[in-house]
Write a protein that holds these residues in place. Sequence first.
Motif, short mmCIF file in Angstrom:
data_model
loop_
_atom_site.label_atom_id
_atom_site.label_comp_id
_atom_site.label_asym_id
_atom_site.label_seq_id
_atom_site.Cartn_x
_atom_site.Cartn_y
_atom_site.Cartn_z
N MET A 1 0.83 -1.20 0.00
CA MET A 1 0.00 0.00 0.00
C MET A 1 0.87 1.26 0.00
N ILE A 2 1.92 1.27 0.81
CA ILE A 2 2.79 2.45 0.93
C ILE A 2 4.23 1.98 0.94
N HIS A 3 5.07 2.67 0.16
CA HIS A 3 6.50 2.36 0.09
C HIS A 3 7.29 3.67 0.03
N PRO A 4 7.54 4.30 1.18
CA PRO A 4 8.37 5.50 1.15
C PRO A 4 9.84 5.10 1.05
N PRO A 5 10.55 5.51 0.01
CA PRO A 5 11.93 5.09 -0.17
C PRO A 5 12.94 5.83 0.72
N SER A 6 12.47 6.85 1.43
CA SER A 6 13.35 7.61 2.31
C SER A 6 12.53 8.18 3.47
N THR A 7 13.23 8.84 4.40
CA THR A 7 12.55 9.44 5.55
C THR A 7 11.61 10.53 5.07
N PRO A 8 10.33 10.47 5.45
CA PRO A 8 9.36 11.49 5.00
C PRO A 8 9.77 12.89 5.44
N GLY A 9 9.67 13.83 4.52
CA GLY A 9 9.90 15.24 4.84
C GLY A 9 11.34 15.68 4.89
N LEU A 10 12.26 14.76 4.70
CA LEU A 10 13.68 15.14 4.73
C LEU A 10 14.28 15.02 3.34
N ILE B 1 2.91 12.04 7.55
CA ILE B 1 3.70 12.14 8.77
C ILE B 1 4.37 13.51 8.78
N THR B 2 4.20 14.24 9.89
CA THR B 2 4.80 15.57 9.99
C THR B 2 6.14 15.51 10.70
N MET B 3 6.90 16.57 10.55
CA MET B 3 8.18 16.68 11.25
C MET B 3 7.95 16.70 12.76
N ASP B 4 6.89 17.37 13.21
CA ASP B 4 6.58 17.40 14.64
C ASP B 4 6.34 16.00 15.17
#
Length: 123
Positions: A70-79, A111-114
């Motif tokens: 369903m979800i595959h983020p290849p790196s840290t979100p937001g960075l 997903i937020t940085m906070d």
Amino acid sequence: MKSKLYLAASILFLLWQATFAQTPSPQPGNNSTSQFSEPSTYSNADLSYKIIDAANGTFCYDVYAKGRLMIHPPSTPGLPGNQGFKTKANAEKVALLVLDKIKKGEMPPTITMDEMNNLSVIK
């Protein structure tokens, strides 16, 4: 900072949309115009995650719904960059937060940085 969050949200949205692109488009005469599932669709779904290797010895996660990616983020979100989390434990913390958001009907589960700071997964 806002542009990084917008970028992360956009990437997650595109990944989510690409995953469910096989959903048939509304046909002429069909009053349905939404391509998104109802928020409650995944509230009781069989959700799981898997910690995966990422660039330079880092880690990310895959999220599955009913065994389907369903979800595959290849790196840290937001960075910026293509590196993942420094530890498997950090990737797992975020994966669990994503699962929680999906179960609550938050799509895409941005997903937020906070949130990452509160989980102590980035410094």
